[in-house]
Design an enzyme around this catalytic site. Sequence first.
Site, mmCIF file in Angstrom:
data_model
loop_
_atom_site.group_PDB
_atom_site.id
_atom_site.type_symbol
_atom_site.label_atom_id
_atom_site.label_comp_id
_atom_site.label_asym_id
_atom_site.label_seq_id
_atom_site.Cartn_x
_atom_site.Cartn_y
_atom_site.Cartn_z
ATOM 1 N N GLU A 1 7.879 -20.149 -33.193
ATOM 2 C CA GLU A 1 6.727 -19.434 -32.653
ATOM 3 C C GLU A 1 7.149 -18.136 -31.973
ATOM 4 O O GLU A 1 6.429 -17.166 -31.929
ATOM 5 C CB GLU A 1 5.966 -20.287 -31.626
ATOM 6 C CG GLU A 1 5.424 -21.604 -32.148
ATOM 7 C CD GLU A 1 6.477 -22.706 -32.215
ATOM 8 O OE1 GLU A 1 7.360 -22.806 -31.333
ATOM 9 O OE2 GLU A 1 6.439 -23.474 -33.194
ATOM 10 N N ARG B 1 18.258 -34.640 -30.130
ATOM 11 C CA ARG B 1 17.779 -36.013 -29.938
ATOM 12 C C ARG B 1 17.924 -36.893 -31.164
ATOM 13 O O ARG B 1 17.950 -38.114 -31.046
ATOM 14 C CB ARG B 1 16.354 -35.983 -29.404
ATOM 15 C CG ARG B 1 16.345 -35.443 -27.984
ATOM 16 C CD ARG B 1 14.986 -35.568 -27.361
ATOM 17 N NE ARG B 1 15.073 -35.249 -25.963
ATOM 18 C CZ ARG B 1 14.442 -34.236 -25.400
ATOM 19 N NH1 ARG B 1 13.690 -33.436 -26.126
ATOM 20 N NH2 ARG B 1 14.559 -34.028 -24.110
#
Length: 182
Positions: free
Chosen positions: A107, A70
């Site tokens: 994560e 993005r």
Amino acid sequence: MAANTTEAKLDLVKKHIKAFPDFPIKGILFRDICPILKDPGALTAVIDLFEEHVRQTHHQVELIAGLDARGFLFGPLLAQRLGVGFVLIRKKGKLPGRTVSVPYTLEYGQAEVEMQEDAVAPGQKVLLIDDLLATGGTLSAACELLRKNKAELLGCVVVIEMKDLHGSERIKPATVFSLIQY
């Protein structure tokens, strides 16, 4: 109708950020910038606000570096407005030629960001751009990558910053300018 003031531009941008609860997993409130891209006025407002900030605080910028994917949407538009170049920082394995990379922890595992070896000259003044700053893992790795290539990192600009996740702490000493904070 075009937004004329900074406040009107920020309101227009906020209005075009859509929230999706429990995406991509339960417990996450995803902030979607796709409606900004769909609306020419909202997209113009984002680039106007970024341009105003950069001209006031980073007038010496020589290059915009955008994060996959993005950052690629906002970065070239800002670079064009500023009359500077744009370079890609991508996920590992997506760029041709010789590249430099930096690994980082997610994560759920490991990832790497890379850029072409000759994308940034030593000492070149670079501003990093992305759509969202959450935990700061990817942005931190991109900052490290630019430093590894001996660029002078001026700071980071993002459309959205999730303040409660403290991502800006992870990228220090780089500074972050965010249009919208949640």
